[in-house]
Design a protein around this motif. Structure first.
Motif, PDB file in Angstrom:
ATOM      1  N   GLY A  18       5.405  29.272 -42.950  1.00  0.00           N
ATOM      2  CA  GLY A  18       6.903  29.450 -42.387  1.00  0.00           C
ATOM      3  C   GLY A  18       7.346  28.407 -42.881  1.00  0.00           C
ATOM      4  N   TRP A  94       2.443  36.929 -41.937  1.00  0.00           N
ATOM      5  CA  TRP A  94       2.974  36.281 -41.223  1.00  0.00           C
ATOM      6  C   TRP A  94       4.762  36.395 -41.408  1.00  0.00           C
ATOM      7  CZ3 TRP A  94       7.371  32.805 -41.195  1.00  0.00           C
ATOM      8  CH2 TRP A  94       7.334  31.809 -39.886  1.00  0.00           C
ATOM      9  N   ARG A  95       5.250  36.179 -42.709  1.00  0.00           N
ATOM     10  CA  ARG A  95       6.539  36.623 -42.977  1.00  0.00           C
ATOM     11  C   ARG A  95       7.128  37.806 -42.390  1.00  0.00           C
ATOM     12  NH1 ARG A  95       6.626  33.412 -48.631  1.00  0.00           N
ATOM     13  NH2 ARG A  95       6.317  31.404 -47.802  1.00  0.00           N
ATOM     14  N   HIS A  98       7.798  37.790 -38.774  1.00  0.00           N
ATOM     15  CA  HIS A  98       8.723  36.918 -38.666  1.00  0.00           C
ATOM     16  C   HIS A  98      10.107  37.061 -39.053  1.00  0.00           C
ATOM     17  CE1 HIS A  98       4.949  34.761 -37.109  1.00  0.00           C
ATOM     18  NE2 HIS A  98       5.743  34.427 -35.989  1.00  0.00           N
ATOM     19  N   LEU A 102      13.787  34.763 -38.582  1.00  0.00           N
ATOM     20  CA  LEU A 102      14.170  33.731 -39.700  1.00  0.00           C
ATOM     21  C   LEU A 102      15.389  34.398 -40.030  1.00  0.00           C
ATOM     22  CD1 LEU A 102      10.788  34.028 -42.046  1.00  0.00           C
ATOM     23  CD2 LEU A 102      11.814  32.113 -40.842  1.00  0.00           C
TER      24      LEU A 102
END
Length: 194
Positions: A18, A94-95, A98, A102
């Protein structure tokens, strides 16, 4: 995964995943935000943003350190049937998980520019810097212990990608050379040819 093996993701890689998006979205939001005069004026907005940057960096970098240290100290050895997830896969997962958070954080940082120019973006960038510092701290621990720490992938899904969240019951450990990421979650440099 066969015979009871678990999918494992590197803890430091998850923490570091992150850092770059938050940093660059924060820098972008601060750059756009400084163009707006805002209610308080640019000078006050930038000064408030600088204070928020330092505060966010410290809070994120130091948050949950005790839990990370406790889980790392009691890590059990990874089994031979455990599958170590590649760094690129961990970061991408993860990206993906999220991406909407974001985007909302970026839009919120832009929205605050009408009140405090650049402050929201600098806060976001501070969160990214804090994650990078936390990953660096984890890397120092891994080097000192000569063991990389991993977390089960299924526990990450339950805790929305938090490697020290409540669903995480413990870590697994491997030797320092396991996987394709260096201590701290950075890309492992390819060995020099001799």
């Amino acid at each position: 995964m066969t015979r009871g093996g678990q999918g494992l993701a590197r803890v430091a890689v998850i923490v570091r995943a992150g850092a770059a998006p938050l940093w660059w979205l924060g820098v972008g939001a601060a750059g756009v935000g400084v163009l707006a005069p805002g209610l308080t004026g640019r000078r006050i907005g930038v000064l408030a943003g600088a204070a928020l940057f330092v505060l966010a960096t410290a809070v994120v970098a130091c948050g949950c350190r005790k839990r990370y240290a406790t889980l790392a100290a009691s890590a059990s050895r990874a089994g031979k049937h455990d599958v170590l997830q590649d760094r690129a896969v961990t970061v991408r997962n993860w990206r993906r998980r999220h991406r909407w958070w974001l985007l909302l954080a970026f839009l919120a940082a832009l929205g605050t520019a009408f009140a405090l120019p650049a402050a929201g973006g600098m806060l976001l960038a501070g969160c990214g810097a804090g994650l990078w510092l936390k990953a660096t701290w984890l890397g120092r621990r891994e080097r000192a212990d000569e063991a990389l720490v991993w977390v089960r992938v299924d526990w990450l899904r339950a805790g929305a990608g938090r490697p020290a969240g409540k669903p995480v019951k413990g870590y697994r450990s491997t030797g320092i050379a396991a996987g394709d990421a260096a201590p701290g979650g950075a890309r492992r440099k390819s060995p020099a040819l001799v």
